[in-house]
Scaffold this active site. Structure first.
Site, PDB file in Angstrom:
ATOM      1  N   ASP A  40       0.874  -1.177   0.000  1.00 51.26           N
ATOM      2  CA  ASP A  40       0.000   0.000   0.000  1.00 51.26           C
ATOM      3  C   ASP A  40       0.911   1.227   0.000  1.00 51.26           C
ATOM      4  OD1 ASP A  40      -2.336   1.602   0.232  1.00 51.26           O
ATOM      5  OD2 ASP A  40      -1.981   1.786   2.389  1.00 51.26           O
TER       6      ASP A  40
ATOM      7  N   GLU B 281      -1.530  -1.282  -5.056  1.00 50.11           N
ATOM      8  CA  GLU B 281      -2.724  -0.490  -5.352  1.00 50.11           C
ATOM      9  C   GLU B 281      -2.411   0.538  -6.428  1.00 50.11           C
ATOM     10  OE1 GLU B 281      -5.904   0.436  -2.198  1.00 50.11           O
ATOM     11  OE2 GLU B 281      -4.751   2.277  -2.353  1.00 50.11           O
TER      12      GLU B 281
ATOM     13  N   ASP C  93      -2.467   1.111   6.934  1.00 51.94           N
ATOM     14  CA  ASP C  93      -1.555   0.896   5.808  1.00 51.94           C
ATOM     15  C   ASP C  93      -1.183  -0.585   5.697  1.00 51.94           C
ATOM     16  OD1 ASP C  93      -0.613   3.982   5.332  1.00 51.94           O
ATOM     17  OD2 ASP C  93      -0.812   3.508   7.450  1.00 51.94           O
TER      18      ASP C  93
END
Length: 199
Positions: A7, A74, A147
């Site tokens: 992330d 992502e 996170d």
């Protein structure tokens, strides 16, 4: 199969490493073992190029330590803050470069795809994502940053996308055939079209 989920963030980058275990000689997406997870937390006062190097070095270190076969990350989210999105784009770049330099395949998923894969809804909250990540992976005492749970969720999303047959992802058989007409013979195609007309 070992998946590293990342992330990306300019001050905090989360990561999670998940191993998919075998059942009956085949990979089983329900049998997941968490190998490692954590964050790359950077000093806000550091200049941005130094931050990027530290993220690159840490991801490379994790890759060398756990030897993941694939990296899931992502995609960039373009919100109202362009400057933030711009920095995250740079972070994504060094993470992807680290994986490519290590010979690892890279896969990208939107935040909506990740939420839907883990929670079942594309508009789920971070709290809901974290709750489901804990439940799926059996992390009873997990109380880490969002996170980290987001990084693990990205890895879970990739595992599901890789190991679930493609036809299962469609709402019904007709939707699958519409997306893949190569599976239809000419007669079947005419039959489906005629049924639609009668409705």
């Amino acid at each position: 199969m070992i998946v590293l989920g990342v992330d990306p963030g300019s001050n905090i980058t989360g990561y999670g490493v998940i191993k998919v275990m075998e059942q009956g000689g085949k990979l089983d997406r329900t049998k997941l073992t968490v190998i490692d997870y954590g964050i790359v937390k950077l000093d806000e006062e550091e200049i941005f190029p130094v931050k990027l190097k530290k993220i690159y070095d840490k991801i490379t270190e994790i890759i060398n330590l756990h030897h993941p076969t694939e990296l899931a990350i992502e995609t960039a989210f373009y919100g109202k803050n362009f400057q933030s999105a711009f920095k995250i784009g740079h972070v994504r770049g060094v993470v992807i470069l680290s994986a490519v330099n290590s010979g690892i395949s890279v896969f990208e998923y939107t935040p909506r795809e990740v939420k839907k894969a883990v929670v079942g809804r594309g508009n789920a909250t971070k709290e809901q994502v974290q709750f489901m990540v804990r439940a799926i992976l059996g992390l009873k005492n997990f109380a880490e940053f969002y996170d980290v749970s987001d990084a693990l969720a990205i890895a879970i999303c990739h595992i599901n996308r890789t190991l679930v047959p493609e036809y299962v992802r469609f709402r019904d058989w007709k939707a699958f055939l519409k997306a893949h007409p190569e599976f239809l013979s000419e007669g079947e195609d005419i039959l489906i079209k005629s049924k639609r007309k009668r409705k």
